[in-house]
Design a protein around this motif. Structure first.
Motif, mmCIF file in Angstrom:
data_model
loop_
_atom_site.group_PDB
_atom_site.id
_atom_site.type_symbol
_atom_site.label_atom_id
_atom_site.label_comp_id
_atom_site.label_asym_id
_atom_site.label_seq_id
_atom_site.Cartn_x
_atom_site.Cartn_y
_atom_site.Cartn_z
ATOM 1 N N ILE A 183 17.246 10.602 19.592
ATOM 2 C CA ILE A 183 16.086 9.718 19.739
ATOM 3 C C ILE A 183 14.868 10.346 19.075
ATOM 4 O O ILE A 183 14.128 9.678 18.352
ATOM 5 C CB ILE A 183 15.826 9.408 21.229
ATOM 6 N N ALA A 184 14.655 11.641 19.310
ATOM 7 C CA ALA A 184 13.502 12.333 18.713
ATOM 8 C C ALA A 184 13.561 12.304 17.197
ATOM 9 O O ALA A 184 12.537 12.172 16.531
ATOM 10 C CB ALA A 184 13.444 13.772 19.218
ATOM 11 N N GLU A 231 -5.214 24.957 30.849
ATOM 12 C CA GLU A 231 -3.811 25.378 30.745
ATOM 13 C C GLU A 231 -2.916 24.171 30.459
ATOM 14 O O GLU A 231 -1.982 24.254 29.668
ATOM 15 C CB GLU A 231 -3.366 26.086 32.027
ATOM 16 N N LEU A 232 -3.210 23.049 31.088
ATOM 17 C CA LEU A 232 -2.460 21.821 30.820
ATOM 18 C C LEU A 232 -2.563 21.449 29.346
ATOM 19 O O LEU A 232 -1.558 21.176 28.687
ATOM 20 C CB LEU A 232 -2.981 20.679 31.692
ATOM 21 N N PHE A 233 -3.771 21.429 28.820
ATOM 22 C CA PHE A 233 -3.976 21.055 27.416
ATOM 23 C C PHE A 233 -3.204 21.990 26.493
ATOM 24 O O PHE A 233 -2.516 21.543 25.575
ATOM 25 C CB PHE A 233 -5.466 21.109 27.066
ATOM 26 N N ARG A 234 -3.334 23.281 26.724
ATOM 27 C CA ARG A 234 -2.667 24.257 25.847
ATOM 28 C C ARG A 234 -1.151 24.155 25.963
ATOM 29 O O ARG A 234 -0.442 24.229 24.971
ATOM 30 C CB ARG A 234 -3.141 25.665 26.176
ATOM 31 N N ARG A 235 -0.670 24.005 27.165
ATOM 32 C CA ARG A 235 0.783 23.932 27.379
ATOM 33 C C ARG A 235 1.360 22.675 26.744
ATOM 34 O O ARG A 235 2.348 22.725 26.029
ATOM 35 C CB ARG A 235 1.049 23.965 28.886
ATOM 36 N N VAL A 236 0.744 21.551 27.012
ATOM 37 C CA VAL A 236 1.237 20.284 26.473
ATOM 38 C C VAL A 236 1.164 20.278 24.944
ATOM 39 O O VAL A 236 2.053 19.759 24.278
ATOM 40 C CB VAL A 236 0.454 19.099 27.081
ATOM 41 N N PRO A 256 9.396 17.289 23.412
ATOM 42 C CA PRO A 256 9.007 16.142 24.241
ATOM 43 C C PRO A 256 8.030 15.195 23.540
ATOM 44 O O PRO A 256 8.066 13.983 23.754
ATOM 45 C CB PRO A 256 8.355 16.788 25.473
ATOM 46 N N HIS A 257 7.172 15.739 22.667
ATOM 47 C CA HIS A 257 6.263 14.878 21.894
ATOM 48 C C HIS A 257 7.038 13.979 20.943
ATOM 49 O O HIS A 257 6.706 12.807 20.781
ATOM 50 C CB HIS A 257 5.283 15.704 21.063
ATOM 51 N N ARG A 258 8.037 14.532 20.300
ATOM 52 C CA ARG A 258 8.843 13.731 19.370
ATOM 53 C C ARG A 258 9.570 12.606 20.108
ATOM 54 O O ARG A 258 9.650 11.485 19.615
ATOM 55 C CB ARG A 258 9.833 14.609 18.624
ATOM 56 N N PHE A 262 3.120 11.672 14.489
ATOM 57 C CA PHE A 262 4.548 11.435 14.314
ATOM 58 C C PHE A 262 4.867 10.114 13.620
ATOM 59 O O PHE A 262 5.923 9.987 13.014
ATOM 60 C CB PHE A 262 5.274 11.513 15.662
ATOM 61 N N THR A 263 3.995 9.142 13.706
ATOM 62 C CA THR A 263 4.263 7.870 13.047
ATOM 63 C C THR A 263 3.740 7.858 11.618
ATOM 64 O O THR A 263 4.434 7.454 10.702
ATOM 65 C CB THR A 263 3.649 6.706 13.848
ATOM 66 N N LEU A 264 2.528 8.351 11.436
ATOM 67 C CA LEU A 264 1.918 8.313 10.115
ATOM 68 C C LEU A 264 1.923 9.658 9.396
ATOM 69 O O LEU A 264 1.566 9.734 8.225
ATOM 70 C CB LEU A 264 0.470 7.808 10.231
#
Length: 192
Positions: A25-26, A91-96, A102-104, A166-168
Motif C-alpha cells: 500500500i505504501a 517530542e511528538l513533532f520530532r518523533r512523528v 507510516p507517513h507513506r 508524497f503526492t506531488l
C-alpha cells in the motif's frame, strides 16, 4: 548416498501478510493490493494467505487495523508517558516527523478515501489524533477553544505536508532542511 533435504517451508503469520500488505500500500496504493502479487513477493503460495484470511478485503481490514494500532501504541502511548506537557509536544513533532513508513501508508490512504474500508479508519485516526493534540495543547496551558483550533491547525499542517510531499513530491528538502522545517513547526505551533 546423498539425500537431498527439502527446503523448509516458510510459515507466515497473519502479521507477516499484514506487514506485506502495508508495504505494498505504501509503495503502490490500496488498489495494488492483490493476494497473488503478495504471495509472489513473499515467496509462498496463495494457500498460505487463505490459512489466515478469507478475502483480500479481510487482509486490507487487518492491515489497516495494524497500521492504526501502531500509531496508537508506538506514538501516542509513548508520548503520553512524558510527564511535562511542554516537553510532550516537541517530542511528538520530532518523533512523528521521522516515521517515514507510516507517513507513506497515510499518504496512500488519503488517495483511497473512496474505499469503504479506508474511510472509517482514517476518520477514527484523524479524530483520535486531533483529540490527542487538543488535550496536549490544553495541558500546555491553552484554553480549550484555542487548544482545539491549534490542534486542528497542527493536524491540517501535517496532512497537507504529507499530501505535498508524497503526492506531488514537493517540497524536495534535504535532511537538514527538513529538520529545520520541523523545528520551525515546533516554534510556530507550540506555545512558549
Amino acid at each position: 548416498m546423498n539425500v537431498r533435504q527439502k527446503p523448509e517451508r516458510t510459515r507466515l503469520s497473519a502479521e507477516d501478510w499484514e506487514d506485506a500488505a502495508l508495504n505494498l500500500i505504501a509503495e503502490q496504493g490500496v488498489g495494488a493490493l492483490a493476494v497473488e502479487a503478495l504471495a509472489r513477493q513473499l515467496g509462498v503460495t496463495k494457500g498460505s494467505f487463505y490459512w489466515h484470511f478469507r478475502t483480500r478485503e479481510a487482509l486490507l481490514q487487518a492491515a489497516l487495523e495494524r497500521w492504526e494500532q501502531y500509531g496508537e501504541r508506538e506514538i501516542i502511548n509513548q508520548i503520553e508517558s512524558i510527564p511535562d506537557p511542554r516537553e510532550r509536544l516537541p517530542e511528538l513533532f520530532r518523533r512523528v516527523a521521522h516515521e517515514l513508513h507510516p507517513h507513506r501508508v497515510y499518504a496512500a490512504l488519503l488517495k483511497a478515501l473512496d474505499h469503504p474500508l479506508v474511510v472509517p479508519v482514517m476518520a477514527r485516526v484523524s479524530k483520535r489524533r486531533t483529540e490527542f493534540l487538543h488535550v496536549a495543547y490544553t495541558e500546555a496551558g491553552m484554553g480549550s477553544g484555542e487548544a482545539l483550533n491549534r490542534a486542528r491547525l497542527t493536524y491540517a499542517a501535517y496532512v497537507g505536508f504529507l499530501q505535498l510531499n508524497f503526492t506531488l513530491g514537493l517540497p524536495r528538502l534535504s535532511h537538514e532542511e527538513f529538520d529545520a522545517y520541523v523545528e520551525h513547526m515546533i516554534a510556530t505551533l507550540i506555545p512558549a
